[in-house]
Design an enzyme around this catalytic site. Structure first.
Site, PDB file in Angstrom:
ATOM      1  N   ASP A   1       5.019  -5.501   2.223  1.00  0.00           N
ATOM      2  CA  ASP A   1       4.674  -6.879   2.560  1.00  0.00           C
ATOM      3  C   ASP A   1       5.890  -7.730   2.168  1.00  0.00           C
ATOM      4  O   ASP A   1       6.956  -7.185   1.822  1.00  0.00           O
ATOM      5  CB  ASP A   1       3.348  -7.314   1.909  1.00  0.00           C
ATOM      6  CG  ASP A   1       3.452  -7.509   0.399  1.00  0.00           C
ATOM      7  OD1 ASP A   1       4.522  -7.214  -0.183  1.00  0.00           O
ATOM      8  OD2 ASP A   1       2.453  -7.950  -0.197  1.00  0.00           O
TER       9      ASP A   1
ATOM     10  N   CYS B   1       4.785  -3.329  -2.205  1.00  0.00           N
ATOM     11  CA  CYS B   1       4.409  -4.744  -2.257  1.00  0.00           C
ATOM     12  C   CYS B   1       4.896  -5.293  -3.597  1.00  0.00           C
ATOM     13  O   CYS B   1       5.753  -4.665  -4.234  1.00  0.00           O
ATOM     14  CB  CYS B   1       2.915  -4.948  -2.016  1.00  0.00           C
ATOM     15  SG  CYS B   1       1.789  -4.206  -3.210  1.00  0.00           S
TER      16      CYS B   1
ATOM     17  N   THR C   1       3.356  -5.638  -6.538  1.00  0.00           N
ATOM     18  CA  THR C   1       2.940  -4.764  -7.639  1.00  0.00           C
ATOM     19  C   THR C   1       2.768  -3.312  -7.223  1.00  0.00           C
ATOM     20  O   THR C   1       2.700  -2.430  -8.087  1.00  0.00           O
ATOM     21  CB  THR C   1       1.582  -5.226  -8.192  1.00  0.00           C
ATOM     22  OG1 THR C   1       0.623  -5.148  -7.125  1.00  0.00           O
ATOM     23  CG2 THR C   1       1.656  -6.646  -8.731  1.00  0.00           C
TER      24      THR C   1
ATOM     25  N   HIS D   1       0.553  17.952  -8.735  1.00  0.00           N
ATOM     26  CA  HIS D   1      -0.879  18.076  -9.021  1.00  0.00           C
ATOM     27  C   HIS D   1      -1.784  17.450  -7.966  1.00  0.00           C
ATOM     28  O   HIS D   1      -2.883  17.962  -7.731  1.00  0.00           O
ATOM     29  CB  HIS D   1      -1.197  17.424 -10.378  1.00  0.00           C
ATOM     30  CG  HIS D   1      -0.602  18.141 -11.546  1.00  0.00           C
ATOM     31  ND1 HIS D   1      -0.949  17.873 -12.845  1.00  0.00           N
ATOM     32  CD2 HIS D   1       0.333  19.130 -11.607  1.00  0.00           C
ATOM     33  CE1 HIS D   1      -0.268  18.659 -13.673  1.00  0.00           C
ATOM     34  NE2 HIS D   1       0.531  19.425 -12.940  1.00  0.00           N
TER      35      HIS D   1
ATOM     36  N   HIS E   1      -4.987  23.156  -8.620  1.00  0.00           N
ATOM     37  CA  HIS E   1      -4.916  21.788  -8.097  1.00  0.00           C
ATOM     38  C   HIS E   1      -5.451  21.707  -6.666  1.00  0.00           C
ATOM     39  O   HIS E   1      -5.961  20.681  -6.243  1.00  0.00           O
ATOM     40  CB  HIS E   1      -3.481  21.277  -8.161  1.00  0.00           C
ATOM     41  CG  HIS E   1      -2.926  21.302  -9.557  1.00  0.00           C
ATOM     42  ND1 HIS E   1      -3.443  20.536 -10.566  1.00  0.00           N
ATOM     43  CD2 HIS E   1      -1.933  22.042 -10.106  1.00  0.00           C
ATOM     44  CE1 HIS E   1      -2.784  20.781 -11.687  1.00  0.00           C
ATOM     45  NE2 HIS E   1      -1.866  21.695 -11.427  1.00  0.00           N
TER      46      HIS E   1
HETATM   47  C1  RB5 Z   1       1.782 -10.906  -2.691  1.00  0.00           C
HETATM   48  O1  RB5 Z   1       1.949 -12.142  -3.328  1.00  0.00           O
HETATM   49  C2  RB5 Z   1       1.217  -9.885  -3.661  1.00  0.00           C
HETATM   50  O2  RB5 Z   1      -0.107 -10.192  -3.962  1.00  0.00           O
HETATM   51  C3  RB5 Z   1       1.343  -8.506  -3.093  1.00  0.00           C
HETATM   52  O3  RB5 Z   1       2.680  -8.226  -2.814  1.00  0.00           O
HETATM   53  C4  RB5 Z   1       0.869  -7.361  -3.969  1.00  0.00           C
HETATM   54  O4  RB5 Z   1       1.424  -7.449  -5.249  1.00  0.00           O
HETATM   55  C5  RB5 Z   1      -0.579  -7.126  -3.997  1.00  0.00           C
HETATM   56  O5  RB5 Z   1      -1.088  -6.218  -4.661  1.00  0.00           O
END
Ligand code: RB5
Length: 146
Positions: A8, A65, A67, A98, A133
């Site tokens: 994203d 993304c 996180t 695994h 596994h």
């Molecule tokens: C975008 O602001 C953020 O929420 C997205 O990149 C991600 O971290 C969501 O889990």
């Protein structure tokens, strides 16, 4: 090995870094975007990658993304996808050995490009161990089909 990759807006920079790495490694890949820095919804970008892996069009997927969490949650809704959210090299190896993970998720706001490159190199190189596994993967598949 054919790889599908997307992000994203929160993962655009790291996606470009990993694409550069895939090119350096001479690996075949398809970039599912996004093509600019506009704010987008990560499930929309997880889907072409996960559906491509689930259908067999691609061997592995990489999702990025901010996180890695949103991408990994979305990815694991798709039947046949075992997406691992990874921010260290030990887990990158372990999840291939695994879990036979077929999609890797990472967060651009969590780790730097050097560590991300090491994670990708490890995750792509490591084979599934099978054995005990395999039985556990079969149980996950059974849950999906229940
Ligand atoms: C975008 O602001 C953020 O929420 C997205 O990149 C991600 O971290 C969501 O889990």
């Amino acid at each position: 090995m054919k790889i599908a990759i997307s992000s994203d807006h929160g993962g655009n920079n790291l996606r470009k870094e990993i694409i550069q790495q895939l090119e350096e490694l001479g690996l075949s890949y398809k970039d599912f975007g996004p093509t600019n820095n506009d704010s987008v919804d990560y499930p929309d970008y997880a889907m072409p990658v996960t559906e491509g892996v689930a259908s067999g069009d691609f061997d592995r997927g990489i999702l990025i993304c901010g996180t890695g969490i949103g991408m990994s949650i979305a990815a694991n809704k798709v039947k046949g996808i075992r997406c691992a959210l990874v921010h260290d090299v030990f887990s990158a190896k372990a999840t291939r050995c695994h879990n036979d993970s077929n999609v890797l998720a990472m967060g651009e706001r969590v780790i730097g490009p050097g560590l991300a490159r090491e994670i990708v190199a490890t995750w792509l190189a490591q084979d599934f161990e099978g054995g005990r596994h395999e039985r556990r993967i079969e149980k996950i598949t059974a849950l999906e089909n229940a």
